[in-house]
Design a protein around this motif. Structure first.
Motif, short mmCIF file in Angstrom:
data_model
loop_
_atom_site.label_atom_id
_atom_site.label_comp_id
_atom_site.label_asym_id
_atom_site.label_seq_id
_atom_site.Cartn_x
_atom_site.Cartn_y
_atom_site.Cartn_z
N GLY A 1 -7.63 0.58 -7.42
CA GLY A 1 -8.22 -0.82 -6.70
C GLY A 1 -7.28 -1.90 -6.12
O GLY A 1 -7.82 -2.24 -5.19
N MET A 2 -6.03 -1.86 -6.77
CA MET A 2 -4.94 -2.65 -6.01
C MET A 2 -4.77 -2.11 -4.47
O MET A 2 -4.59 -2.76 -3.64
CB MET A 2 -3.88 -2.48 -6.96
N CYS A 3 -4.76 -0.68 -4.51
CA CYS A 3 -4.23 -0.19 -3.02
C CYS A 3 -5.91 -0.30 -2.22
O CYS A 3 -5.49 -0.77 -0.98
CB CYS A 3 -4.29 1.34 -3.31
N GLU A 4 -7.03 -0.27 -2.85
CA GLU A 4 -8.06 -0.47 -2.11
C GLU A 4 -8.29 -2.03 -1.28
O GLU A 4 -8.68 -2.20 -0.32
CB GLU A 4 -9.44 -0.03 -2.78
N ASP A 5 -7.62 -2.84 -2.25
CA ASP A 5 -7.60 -4.10 -1.89
C ASP A 5 -6.82 -4.71 -0.83
O ASP A 5 -7.15 -5.18 0.09
CB ASP A 5 -7.30 -5.26 -3.10
N GLU A 6 -5.53 -3.96 -1.12
CA GLU A 6 -4.57 -4.17 0.23
C GLU A 6 -5.10 -3.48 1.38
O GLU A 6 -4.64 -3.85 2.51
CB GLU A 6 -3.10 -3.57 -0.37
N ALA A 7 -5.64 -2.38 1.26
CA ALA A 7 -6.06 -1.65 2.41
C ALA A 7 -7.19 -2.49 3.42
O ALA A 7 -7.35 -2.65 4.49
CB ALA A 7 -6.65 -0.14 2.25
N LEU B 1 0.87 -1.38 -0.04
CA LEU B 1 0.02 0.05 -0.01
C LEU B 1 0.94 1.21 -0.02
O LEU B 1 0.49 2.23 -0.62
CB LEU B 1 -0.92 0.15 1.17
N ALA B 2 1.97 1.30 0.91
CA ALA B 2 3.05 2.38 1.00
C ALA B 2 3.64 2.88 -0.33
O ALA B 2 3.24 4.09 -0.96
CB ALA B 2 3.86 2.19 2.09
N GLY B 3 3.78 1.60 -0.98
CA GLY B 3 4.66 1.80 -2.30
C GLY B 3 3.65 2.21 -3.45
O GLY B 3 3.92 3.38 -4.13
N TRP B 4 2.43 1.83 -3.40
CA TRP B 4 1.49 2.00 -4.52
C TRP B 4 0.81 3.50 -4.49
O TRP B 4 0.68 3.91 -5.22
CB TRP B 4 0.46 0.87 -4.62
N ILE B 5 0.36 3.84 -3.20
CA ILE B 5 -0.19 5.19 -3.02
C ILE B 5 0.94 6.20 -3.19
O ILE B 5 0.57 7.34 -3.75
CB ILE B 5 -0.89 5.17 -1.88
N ASN B 6 2.07 5.94 -3.09
CA ASN B 6 3.14 6.90 -3.31
C ASN B 6 3.41 7.17 -4.84
O ASN B 6 3.68 8.18 -5.42
CB ASN B 6 4.47 6.33 -2.69
N ASP B 7 3.37 5.78 -5.43
CA ASP B 7 3.64 5.87 -6.80
C ASP B 7 2.55 6.73 -7.55
O ASP B 7 2.56 7.45 -8.65
CB ASP B 7 3.69 4.41 -7.46
N LEU B 8 1.19 6.58 -6.99
CA LEU B 8 0.20 7.29 -7.61
C LEU B 8 0.24 8.64 -7.38
O LEU B 8 0.09 9.73 -8.22
CB LEU B 8 -1.37 6.99 -6.98
N ALA B 9 0.67 9.15 -6.25
CA ALA B 9 0.98 10.75 -5.99
C ALA B 9 1.89 11.31 -6.57
O ALA B 9 1.88 12.38 -6.77
CB ALA B 9 1.03 10.75 -4.36
N SER B 10 3.05 10.58 -6.94
CA SER B 10 4.40 11.27 -7.31
C SER B 10 4.48 10.73 -8.77
O SER B 10 5.26 11.57 -9.49
CB SER B 10 5.74 10.62 -6.83
N TYR B 11 3.60 10.09 -9.58
CA TYR B 11 3.92 10.01 -10.79
C TYR B 11 3.99 11.05 -11.77
O TYR B 11 4.54 11.37 -12.79
CB TYR B 11 2.97 8.84 -11.40
N GLN B 12 2.63 11.86 -11.66
CA GLN B 12 2.69 12.89 -12.74
C GLN B 12 3.73 14.06 -12.56
O GLN B 12 4.31 14.34 -13.63
CB GLN B 12 1.38 13.54 -12.36
N ARG B 13 4.18 14.24 -11.29
CA ARG B 13 5.47 15.04 -10.77
C ARG B 13 6.47 14.51 -11.54
O ARG B 13 7.23 15.34 -12.38
CB ARG B 13 5.39 15.35 -9.39
N GLU B 14 6.56 13.44 -11.64
CA GLU B 14 8.02 12.61 -11.89
C GLU B 14 7.80 12.48 -13.55
O GLU B 14 9.16 12.51 -14.07
CB GLU B 14 8.22 11.32 -11.12
N ALA B 15 6.77 12.08 -14.05
CA ALA B 15 6.93 12.15 -15.49
C ALA B 15 6.80 13.41 -16.23
O ALA B 15 7.31 13.54 -17.26
CB ALA B 15 5.31 11.41 -15.76
#
Lengths: 318, 318
Positions: free
Chosen positions: B270-276, B225-239
């Protein structure tokens, strides 16, 4: 001190007759260990080629039997498997192969890190993660959490050191001498062997004992000695492969002082003899105490030093 | 589940109102922690530039106060320093800088490895080894050998993961999804945060508890969960930094399934919500037991998950 009377073709070597006189004790279970290694390699084919496999199994079982001459047969075999795993990994994925492709070794280091965190490896294409998983489970089952974690830490450090080495092997002259000296114990596996001693011989240093200046000094002396005599023993074989000089103490000292090879070997032999002196003094101090974890540790370090001295005389280096 | 009703410019995000409803508890010592971080950074100038330093100190003190809301002030400040060290190291020597020069990060990893083995760093040109040495001494002084070694192992793994990441950042499409998923918890530092929980909150899992399927499952869910929500949050800035796509879950899923960005974000949400969901179930099971190391661990993992959920809403990501 070191034999300056040798012919030019055989550079000077250190003399340990005063500090670590023979004969060095060996376990009676060397043959059994050798059979166990061969059987384990059928399950985990770390070494695909018959001749290097047979040489490495032989040197490893004899080396292990000198490292821990008083170990119980099962403990000795487990330790020998770990030593074999390390050497085979370095031969297959470290050294020349890693220097040509450091990124591949980085990927292997990632797979091994997963195993060290407790993940069961899924792929069987590469036998090294599975073999490490098997070893770690056995070590974990027979020791305390702290001793297991100490061993696992030393393995992580060794892998880090091999990755570091791979990134510098193409240009050894760019490596600072102090960095090389600090890294060398980890690439020669002696720190892992020291961490394994408490498990194999079943004693446990208290944290306060582990932090004693005399213990740290003894460990450092034996660790340095192991790396330097290994460099002396392997230098000519590695240098003959060319075209780059090996990342090794003789290379770095030649570059720094512009010495001839004989002078370099004389100097390193003196360094080895000095470390052997220091180690012997600390062993005498620590081992003369009443039987305890400290005296057991001192005796273990003595035999570890002896095993490296013995090791460089083995056929692998000739 | 995840909001597919968002405008195209704001891709779908996961919804945690059912699994981790707010308000999330925070420690009252956040301001004190912030002051201690600023004072520590005067001794170890990890972040030379004022603005990034001020942002990072702010997010770290608030984040730490949400990670361990019940920690004593000194323990909270020590943990916040560790978190700051990790993030600053990644900003300064990982990420973009490391991708451009992986060998430099390998050299840094060697220096940090020496510190982890107990060597006192000599150079003051680079403040990171000295700062780590200071942190490790403080952690070691306040906990058991096994808990200290567990924390140190997680730090070694994080450094290995950053080196791995640096070797793949230039060509993220070459990374296997399974490898990325296994590596991600280590690059987002959540495994170190989990290891720190037992020290900061002063409980200790027995080895048998640590090996329980429910504990491992909870830890994995929170780590993912930690890694995936971080990826969602940082993706657009990094891209937006280009030219290469970031080594991030959206990149790998786009390459694998040829999806549009909105579809990718919906899938990962959905992956994040499942892990949560999974994490919440395990927390409920483990925390309903009588007060014990297991229930303390479950509560710690709950707050660690909350802190990552909170974290992605911070200004650093906008």
């Amino acid at each position: 001190m070191s034999g300056t009377h040798h012919a030019a073709a055989i550079p000077p070597q250190p003399d340990f007759t005063a500090t670590f006189p023979g004969p060095h004790p060996a376990s009676p279970h060397s043959r059994r260990t050798e059979r166990e290694l061969l059987s384990w390699l059928e399950e985990y084919p770390l070494l695909p080629h018959a001749k290097p496999r047979s040489i490495l199994v032989n040197i490893t079982s004899h080396g292990a039997s000198r490292t821990f001459p008083t170990a119980a047969p099962d403990d000795l075999a487990l330790f020998a498997k770990l030593l074999l795993w390390l050497t085979a990994f370095d031969d297959e994925h470290g050294e020349a192969n890693a220097a040509a492709n450091p990124a591949a070794l980085v990927n292997h280091s990632g797979e091994l890190m997963f195993v060290l965190t407790g993940v069961t490896p899924s792929s069987t294409a590469n036998p090294f993660p599975g073999a490490l998983h098997d070893l770690l489970a056995r070590f974990r089952a027979r020791t305390s959490p702290a001793k297991y974690l100490g061993l696992a830490a030393s393995l992580r450090d060794t892998i880090t050191a091999l990755v570091w080495e791979a990134h510098h092997a193409a240009e050894p002259d760019g490596v600072a001498l102090a960095t090389y000296l600090a890294m060398r114990p980890h690439t020669v596996f002696v720190r892992t062997i020291i961490a394994a001693a408490e498990i194999v011989l079943d004693y446990e240093l208290a944290d306060s004992q582990r932090g004693l200046a005399s213990v740290r000094c003894l460990e450092s002396s034996v660790a340095n000695l192991a790396g330097w005599i290994n460099d002396l023993a392997s230098y000519q074989r590695e240098a003959s492969r060319g075209p780059v000089q090996p990342l090794s103490l003789p290379t770095l000292l030649q570059a720094r002082y512009h010495w001839e090879l004989e002078q370099v070997f004389t100097h390193i032999s003196g360094m080895c003899e000095d470390e052997a002196d220091t180690a012997r003094q600390r062993i005498t101090e620590l081992a003369c105490a009443a039987p305890s974890a400290l005296s057991a540790h001192a005796r273990a370090l003595e035999n570890i030093a002896r095993s490296f001295i013995w090791h460089t005389s083995h056929a692998r280096y000739h």
